[in-house]
Design an enzyme around this catalytic site. Structure first.
Site, PDB file in Angstrom:
ATOM      1  N   SER A 124      98.618  18.599  34.999  1.00 25.80           N
ATOM      2  CA  SER A 124      98.652  17.527  34.002  1.00 25.80           C
ATOM      3  C   SER A 124      97.329  16.754  34.019  1.00 25.80           C
ATOM      4  O   SER A 124      96.285  17.341  33.763  1.00 25.80           O
ATOM      5  CB  SER A 124      99.872  16.629  34.261  1.00 25.80           C
ATOM      6  OG  SER A 124     100.183  15.843  33.132  1.00 25.80           O
TER       7      SER A 124
ATOM      8  N   HIS B  72     107.846  20.000  31.855  1.00 26.45           N
ATOM      9  CA  HIS B  72     106.515  19.589  32.306  1.00 26.45           C
ATOM     10  C   HIS B  72     106.345  19.742  33.814  1.00 26.45           C
ATOM     11  O   HIS B  72     105.269  20.104  34.284  1.00 26.45           O
ATOM     12  CB  HIS B  72     106.271  18.133  31.894  1.00 26.45           C
ATOM     13  CG  HIS B  72     104.868  17.686  32.120  1.00 26.45           C
ATOM     14  ND1 HIS B  72     103.783  18.291  31.505  1.00 26.45           N
ATOM     15  CD2 HIS B  72     104.352  16.704  32.912  1.00 26.45           C
ATOM     16  CE1 HIS B  72     102.665  17.690  31.895  1.00 26.45           C
ATOM     17  NE2 HIS B  72     102.980  16.744  32.753  1.00 26.45           N
TER      18      HIS B  72
END
Length: 254
Positions: A95, A228
Protein backbone atom coordinates in the site's frame (compact mmCIF):
# COMPACT_ATOMS: atom_id res chain seq x y z
CA UNK A 1 26.12 12.51 6.58
CA UNK A 2 23.99 9.70 8.00
CA UNK A 3 25.36 8.14 11.19
CA UNK A 4 24.80 4.58 12.39
CA UNK A 5 22.51 6.02 15.07
CA UNK A 6 20.42 7.76 12.41
CA UNK A 7 20.24 4.53 10.42
CA UNK A 8 19.16 2.48 13.44
CA UNK A 9 16.21 4.80 14.04
CA UNK A 10 14.78 3.88 10.65
CA UNK A 11 15.78 0.22 10.31
CA UNK A 12 14.86 -2.82 12.42
CA UNK A 13 16.63 -6.12 11.81
CA UNK A 14 14.69 -8.73 13.80
CA UNK A 15 16.66 -11.72 12.51
CA UNK A 16 20.24 -10.73 11.62
CA UNK A 17 21.62 -12.94 8.87
CA UNK A 18 25.14 -11.67 8.13
CA UNK A 19 25.84 -14.51 5.68
CA UNK A 20 22.65 -14.01 3.66
CA UNK A 21 23.37 -13.18 0.01
CA UNK A 22 20.43 -10.77 -0.14
CA UNK A 23 18.70 -8.19 2.03
CA UNK A 24 15.01 -7.31 1.76
CA UNK A 25 13.92 -3.87 2.96
CA UNK A 26 10.21 -3.87 3.89
CA UNK A 27 8.00 -0.77 3.97
CA UNK A 28 4.76 -0.80 6.03
CA UNK A 29 1.30 0.34 5.00
CA UNK A 30 -0.38 3.54 6.26
CA UNK A 31 -0.50 3.44 10.05
CA UNK A 32 1.75 0.40 10.05
CA UNK A 33 5.07 -0.17 11.74
CA UNK A 34 8.21 -2.24 11.39
CA UNK A 35 6.80 -4.90 13.71
CA UNK A 36 4.36 -5.94 10.98
CA UNK A 37 7.27 -7.73 9.30
CA UNK A 38 8.31 -9.95 12.21
CA UNK A 39 6.77 -13.02 10.51
CA UNK A 40 8.50 -12.22 7.23
CA UNK A 41 11.88 -11.90 8.91
CA UNK A 42 11.35 -15.18 10.76
CA UNK A 43 10.26 -17.03 7.62
CA UNK A 44 13.03 -15.77 5.32
CA UNK A 45 16.04 -16.05 7.64
CA UNK A 46 18.78 -17.11 7.26
CA UNK A 47 18.57 -17.09 3.43
CA UNK A 48 17.42 -13.44 3.38
CA UNK A 49 18.09 -10.71 5.93
CA UNK A 50 14.96 -8.61 6.38
CA UNK A 51 15.31 -4.90 7.16
CA UNK A 52 11.98 -3.51 8.38
CA UNK A 53 11.58 0.24 7.95
CA UNK A 54 10.25 2.19 10.94
CA UNK A 55 8.62 5.50 10.04
CA UNK A 56 8.72 8.37 12.57
CA UNK A 57 5.75 8.75 14.88
CA UNK A 58 5.05 5.13 15.83
CA UNK A 59 6.16 2.48 18.32
CA UNK A 60 9.61 3.42 19.65
CA UNK A 61 9.59 6.55 17.44
CA UNK A 62 6.27 7.69 18.84
CA UNK A 63 7.58 11.02 20.15
CA UNK A 64 9.06 12.05 16.80
CA UNK A 65 6.95 14.18 14.44
CA UNK A 66 5.23 12.23 11.68
CA UNK A 67 6.33 12.98 8.13
CA UNK A 68 3.54 14.00 5.77
CA UNK A 69 4.99 13.47 2.31
CA UNK A 70 6.24 10.49 0.38
CA UNK A 71 9.35 12.46 -0.59
CA UNK A 72 10.34 13.06 3.04
CA UNK A 73 9.74 9.45 3.99
CA UNK A 74 11.68 8.18 0.97
CA UNK A 75 14.60 10.51 1.63
CA UNK A 76 14.80 9.35 5.25
CA UNK A 77 14.69 5.69 4.26
CA UNK A 78 17.34 6.15 1.58
CA UNK A 79 19.69 7.86 4.03
CA UNK A 80 19.24 4.94 6.42
CA UNK A 81 19.68 2.25 3.77
CA UNK A 82 22.66 3.84 2.04
CA UNK A 83 25.22 2.64 4.64
CA UNK A 84 23.85 -0.91 4.21
CA UNK A 85 24.38 -1.04 0.46
CA UNK A 86 27.26 -3.50 0.68
CA UNK A 87 25.04 -6.50 -0.15
CA UNK A 88 22.42 -6.89 -2.88
CA UNK A 89 19.14 -5.33 -1.78
CA UNK A 90 15.53 -5.95 -2.79
CA UNK A 91 12.56 -3.83 -1.70
CA UNK A 92 9.04 -4.80 -0.65
CA UNK A 93 6.16 -2.51 0.28
CA UNK A 94 2.44 -2.82 0.86
CA UNK A 95 0.00 0.00 0.00
CA UNK A 96 1.72 3.25 1.09
CA UNK A 97 4.82 1.08 1.48
CA UNK A 98 4.68 0.14 -2.21
CA UNK A 99 4.83 3.80 -3.21
CA UNK A 100 7.73 4.38 -0.82
CA UNK A 101 9.61 1.31 -2.03
CA UNK A 102 9.25 2.60 -5.60
CA UNK A 103 10.54 6.07 -4.70
CA UNK A 104 13.42 4.59 -2.70
CA UNK A 105 14.28 2.37 -5.67
CA UNK A 106 14.38 5.43 -7.93
CA UNK A 107 16.66 7.32 -5.55
CA UNK A 108 19.05 4.43 -4.94
CA UNK A 109 19.22 3.70 -8.67
CA UNK A 110 20.23 7.29 -9.37
CA UNK A 111 23.05 6.82 -6.86
CA UNK A 112 24.26 3.66 -8.57
CA UNK A 113 23.23 1.33 -5.72
CA UNK A 114 19.74 0.43 -6.93
CA UNK A 115 17.88 -2.66 -5.78
CA UNK A 116 18.06 -5.95 -7.64
CA UNK A 117 14.29 -6.25 -7.43
CA UNK A 118 11.13 -4.43 -6.35
CA UNK A 119 8.05 -6.17 -4.93
CA UNK A 120 4.93 -4.04 -4.58
CA UNK A 121 1.66 -5.08 -2.95
CA UNK A 122 -1.82 -3.65 -2.66
CA UNK A 123 -1.15 -0.51 -4.66
CA UNK A 124 -1.99 0.69 -8.14
CA UNK A 125 0.76 1.85 -10.47
CA UNK A 126 2.28 5.26 -9.66
CA UNK A 127 0.78 6.75 -12.83
CA UNK A 128 -2.76 5.71 -11.87
CA UNK A 129 -4.45 8.32 -9.66
CA UNK A 130 -7.73 8.47 -7.80
CA UNK A 131 -9.35 11.53 -6.23
CA UNK A 132 -8.86 10.75 -2.54
CA UNK A 133 -9.19 13.02 0.51
CA UNK A 134 -9.59 10.65 3.43
CA UNK A 135 -6.76 12.43 5.24
CA UNK A 136 -9.14 15.41 5.59
CA UNK A 137 -12.00 13.32 6.99
CA UNK A 138 -13.15 13.08 10.59
CA UNK A 139 -11.45 10.68 12.98
CA UNK A 140 -14.47 8.41 12.97
CA UNK A 141 -14.58 8.19 9.17
CA UNK A 142 -10.84 7.57 8.94
CA UNK A 143 -11.01 4.82 11.54
CA UNK A 144 -14.09 3.39 9.83
CA UNK A 145 -12.15 3.02 6.60
CA UNK A 146 -9.33 1.22 8.39
CA UNK A 147 -11.86 -1.11 9.98
CA UNK A 148 -13.50 -1.74 6.57
CA UNK A 149 -10.14 -2.67 5.06
CA UNK A 150 -9.23 -4.88 8.07
CA UNK A 151 -6.07 -2.83 8.47
CA UNK A 152 -5.56 -3.29 12.22
CA UNK A 153 -5.31 -6.22 14.58
CA UNK A 154 -8.56 -7.36 16.17
CA UNK A 155 -9.58 -5.19 19.12
CA UNK A 156 -7.20 -2.29 18.47
CA UNK A 157 -9.96 0.12 17.45
CA UNK A 158 -11.86 -0.73 20.64
CA UNK A 159 -9.03 0.61 22.82
CA UNK A 160 -9.22 4.43 23.14
CA UNK A 161 -5.59 4.78 24.20
CA UNK A 162 -4.35 2.74 21.25
CA UNK A 163 -6.57 4.73 18.89
CA UNK A 164 -5.21 7.99 20.30
CA UNK A 165 -1.66 6.81 19.60
CA UNK A 166 -2.53 5.48 16.14
CA UNK A 167 -4.42 8.45 14.70
CA UNK A 168 -1.58 10.98 14.14
CA UNK A 169 0.55 8.49 12.21
CA UNK A 170 -2.45 7.17 10.31
CA UNK A 171 -3.58 10.62 9.21
CA UNK A 172 -0.06 11.68 8.26
CA UNK A 173 0.43 8.55 6.19
CA UNK A 174 -2.87 9.03 4.37
CA UNK A 175 -1.96 12.66 3.72
CA UNK A 176 1.36 11.53 2.23
CA UNK A 177 -0.01 8.82 -0.04
CA UNK A 178 -3.14 10.69 -1.18
CA UNK A 179 -1.11 13.74 -2.22
CA UNK A 180 1.60 11.67 -3.89
CA UNK A 181 2.22 12.17 -7.59
CA UNK A 182 5.02 10.33 -9.33
CA UNK A 183 7.40 12.04 -11.67
CA UNK A 184 6.18 11.53 -15.27
CA UNK A 185 8.02 8.70 -16.95
CA UNK A 186 9.57 7.42 -13.73
CA UNK A 187 10.95 3.90 -14.19
CA UNK A 188 13.20 1.60 -12.19
CA UNK A 189 15.85 -0.54 -13.92
CA UNK A 190 15.00 -3.71 -12.00
CA UNK A 191 12.30 -6.39 -12.29
CA UNK A 192 9.01 -5.69 -10.52
CA UNK A 193 6.73 -8.26 -8.92
CA UNK A 194 3.22 -6.93 -8.31
CA UNK A 195 1.02 -8.69 -5.74
CA UNK A 196 -2.62 -7.77 -5.21
CA UNK A 197 -5.89 -9.01 -3.77
CA UNK A 198 -8.48 -9.93 -6.39
CA UNK A 199 -11.17 -8.08 -4.40
CA UNK A 200 -9.10 -5.07 -3.32
CA UNK A 201 -11.33 -1.96 -3.45
CA UNK A 202 -8.27 0.28 -3.68
CA UNK A 203 -6.49 -1.42 -6.58
CA UNK A 204 -8.09 -2.98 -9.65
CA UNK A 205 -6.22 -5.57 -11.68
CA UNK A 206 -5.88 -3.08 -14.53
CA UNK A 207 -4.34 -0.54 -12.15
CA UNK A 208 -1.95 -3.20 -10.85
CA UNK A 209 -0.94 -4.27 -14.37
CA UNK A 210 0.08 -0.70 -15.19
CA UNK A 211 3.19 -1.13 -13.01
CA UNK A 212 4.74 -2.52 -16.21
CA UNK A 213 5.09 1.08 -17.42
CA UNK A 214 7.38 1.84 -14.47
CA UNK A 215 10.22 -0.60 -15.07
CA UNK A 216 12.68 -1.34 -17.84
CA UNK A 217 12.82 -4.91 -16.53
CA UNK A 218 10.29 -7.69 -16.31
CA UNK A 219 6.95 -7.06 -14.59
CA UNK A 220 4.89 -9.92 -13.19
CA UNK A 221 1.42 -9.40 -11.70
CA UNK A 222 -0.15 -12.01 -9.42
CA UNK A 223 -3.53 -11.85 -7.68
CA UNK A 224 -4.37 -13.62 -4.42
CA UNK A 225 -7.86 -14.20 -3.03
CA UNK A 226 -8.94 -11.35 -0.78
CA UNK A 227 -9.18 -7.63 -0.30
CA UNK A 228 -6.69 -4.90 0.49
CA UNK A 229 -5.08 -6.87 3.30
CA UNK A 230 -5.20 -10.18 1.45
CA UNK A 231 -1.66 -10.83 2.68
CA UNK A 232 -2.85 -11.19 6.28
CA UNK A 233 -5.17 -14.08 5.37
CA UNK A 234 -2.79 -15.53 2.79
CA UNK A 235 0.46 -15.01 4.73
CA UNK A 236 2.08 -18.44 4.13
CA UNK A 237 1.32 -18.34 0.41
CA UNK A 238 2.46 -14.73 0.02
CA UNK A 239 5.69 -15.28 1.93
CA UNK A 240 6.37 -18.42 -0.09
CA UNK A 241 5.90 -16.48 -3.33
CA UNK A 242 8.20 -13.71 -2.13
CA UNK A 243 10.83 -16.26 -1.06
CA UNK A 244 10.70 -17.94 -4.45
CA UNK A 245 11.03 -14.62 -6.24
CA UNK A 246 14.01 -13.63 -4.10
CA UNK A 247 15.74 -16.96 -4.79
CA UNK A 248 15.34 -16.21 -8.48
CA UNK A 249 16.94 -12.79 -8.02
CA UNK A 250 19.91 -14.34 -6.20
CA UNK A 251 20.31 -17.03 -8.85
CA UNK A 252 20.08 -14.46 -11.61
CA UNK A 253 22.79 -12.32 -10.04
CA UNK A 254 25.24 -15.12 -9.37
Amino acid sequence: MTTETDSSRWIRCFRPAPEAPLRLACFPHAGGSAGYFHPVARALAPEVEVLAVQYPGRQDRYREPCLESVAELADGAVAALRPRAGRPLALFGHSLGAVLAFEVALRLSREGVGPVGLIVSGRRAPSRYRDESLHQASDSRLLGEIDRLSGTAAGVLDEPELVRMLLPALRADYRAVERYRSRPGAVVPCPVLVLTGDQDPLTSLDEARDWKAHTTGDCTVEAFPGGHFYLNDQAPQVISRIAGHLRGLVAGGS
